[in-house]
Write an enzyme that holds these catalytic residues in place. Structure first.
Site, PDB file in Angstrom:
ATOM      1  N   THR A  27       0.866  -1.221  -0.123  1.00 11.86           N
ATOM      2  CA  THR A  27       0.023  -0.087   0.051  1.00 11.86           C
ATOM      3  C   THR A  27       0.968   1.222   0.057  1.00 11.86           C
ATOM      4  OG1 THR A  27      -1.899  -1.231   1.222  1.00 11.86           O
ATOM      5  CG2 THR A  27      -1.563   1.488   1.276  1.00 11.86           C
ATOM      6  N   ASP A  82       6.319  -4.129  -1.152  1.00 11.77           N
ATOM      7  CA  ASP A  82       5.757  -2.944  -0.321  1.00 11.77           C
ATOM      8  C   ASP A  82       6.492  -1.856  -0.175  1.00 11.77           C
ATOM      9  OD1 ASP A  82       3.726  -1.523   0.917  1.00 11.77           O
ATOM     10  OD2 ASP A  82       3.224  -3.052   2.407  1.00 11.77           O
ATOM     11  N   GLY A  83       6.059  -0.702  -0.197  1.00 10.10           N
ATOM     12  CA  GLY A  83       7.095   0.796   0.318  1.00 10.10           C
ATOM     13  C   GLY A  83       7.460   0.605   1.632  1.00 10.10           C
ATOM     14  N   LYS A  95       7.047   1.392   8.723  1.00  7.38           N
ATOM     15  CA  LYS A  95       6.037   1.374   7.833  1.00  7.38           C
ATOM     16  C   LYS A  95       4.652   1.775   8.561  1.00  7.38           C
ATOM     17  CE  LYS A  95       5.077  -1.957   4.991  1.00  7.38           C
ATOM     18  NZ  LYS A  95       4.738  -0.828   4.054  1.00  7.38           N
ATOM     19  N   GLY A  96       3.806   2.027   7.740  1.00  8.51           N
ATOM     20  CA  GLY A  96       2.270   2.482   8.653  1.00  8.51           C
ATOM     21  C   GLY A  96       2.061   4.149   8.115  1.00  8.51           C
ATOM     22  N   GLY A  98       1.064   4.946   5.704  1.00 15.90           N
ATOM     23  CA  GLY A  98      -0.562   5.043   4.967  1.00 15.90           C
ATOM     24  C   GLY A  98      -1.601   4.543   5.908  1.00 15.90           C
ATOM     25  N   GLU A 104      -0.447  -4.901   6.350  1.00 15.99           N
ATOM     26  CA  GLU A 104       1.044  -5.123   5.692  1.00 15.99           C
ATOM     27  C   GLU A 104       1.872  -6.326   6.354  1.00 15.99           C
ATOM     28  OE1 GLU A 104       1.496  -0.776   3.481  1.00 15.99           O
ATOM     29  OE2 GLU A 104       2.098  -1.190   5.525  1.00 15.99           O
TER      30      GLU A 104
END
Ligand code: 5RP
Length: 232
Positions: A27, A82-83, A95-96, A98, A104
């Protein structure tokens, strides 16, 4: 990061994808670039099946006719891509940004391999300049916040938690929870902090992805660097 760099990182990671693979699909804007590049291959006859990590990514996959499945139907994945918001030299990530880190992490954990795509400005010496997202159950969030304060203090970190809001109301994740963003500045002991957060009642998931990524494609002005995790 420019759209061009996102696309370069995404296309480099696409080289890891083989026909017939079961994919975890990330995402964010870089993951969107990956989904679009994957969509081109699928339109040309490439066959994959994917588990998306958010409703947003699911919608883009549907638009591009990328076949989707669930972890109920397909509990084991070959590869997740994933990014990330930050990544260190050991390929540990925050991460997170978004708000999708719960799904994820579930998807990346179901995959045999996890590959991160980003621009090289996300490469850091020490994680923590990017606020660490911590997804918590909305019920009792005041009490959970107090427990988080104590965890931060125990780790010598500033208890600087901000409830993520949009248009004056708390942001709800795809799973219906809320997020505290923790502005620690730097996290000298990510493993210790992750263990404390994992044991905190009310916390659903945090954005520390430790010892998970096997490879990262980081796009920069001079090309795409491929980093691998050195985990014996
Ligand atoms: C979403 C994420 C994203 O991967 C992260 O925020 C990076 O996003 P972008 O590629 O838009 O910079 O963790 O929860």
């Amino acid at each position: 990061m420019s759209a061009e760099l996102k696309d370069k990182a995404a296309r480099a990671a696409l080289e890891c994808v083989e026909d017939g693979m079961r994919l975890g699909i990330g995402t964010g804007s870089t993951a969107d670039a990956f989904i679009r590049a994957l969509g081109e291959k699928v339109a040309a006859g490439f066959r994959v099946i994917g588990v998306p990590t958010s409703e947003r990514s699911a919608a883009l996959c549907r638009e591009l006719a990328i076949a989707l499945t669930t972890l109920e139907e397909t509990p084991e994945l070959d590869l997740a891509i994933d990014g990330a918001d930050e990544i260190d030299a050991a390929l540990n990530c925050i991460k997170g940004g978004g708000g999708a880190h719960l799904r994820e992490k579930i998807v990346a954990s179901a995959a045999r391999r996890f590959v991160v795509i980003a621009d090289d400005t996300k490469l850091v010496k020490t994680l923590g300049a990017f606020p660490l997202p911590i997804e918590v159950v909305a019920f009792g969030m005041g009490a959970t916040r107090r427990r988080l304060d104590r965890i931060a203090e125990a780790h010598g970190l500033e208890p600087a938690f901000t409830l993520r809001q949009k248009d004056g109301v708390p942001v709800r994740t795809d799973s219906g929870h809320v997020i505290f963003d923790a502005s620690f500045g730097r996290i000298p002991d990510p493993e210790g902090l992750a263990a404390s957060l994992d044991g905190c009642v009310g916390v659903v998931e945090h954005g520390l992805f430790l010892n998970m990524a096997e490879r990262a494609f980081l796009a920069g002005a001079t090309g795409v660097a491929e980093l691998t995790a050195d985990r014996a």
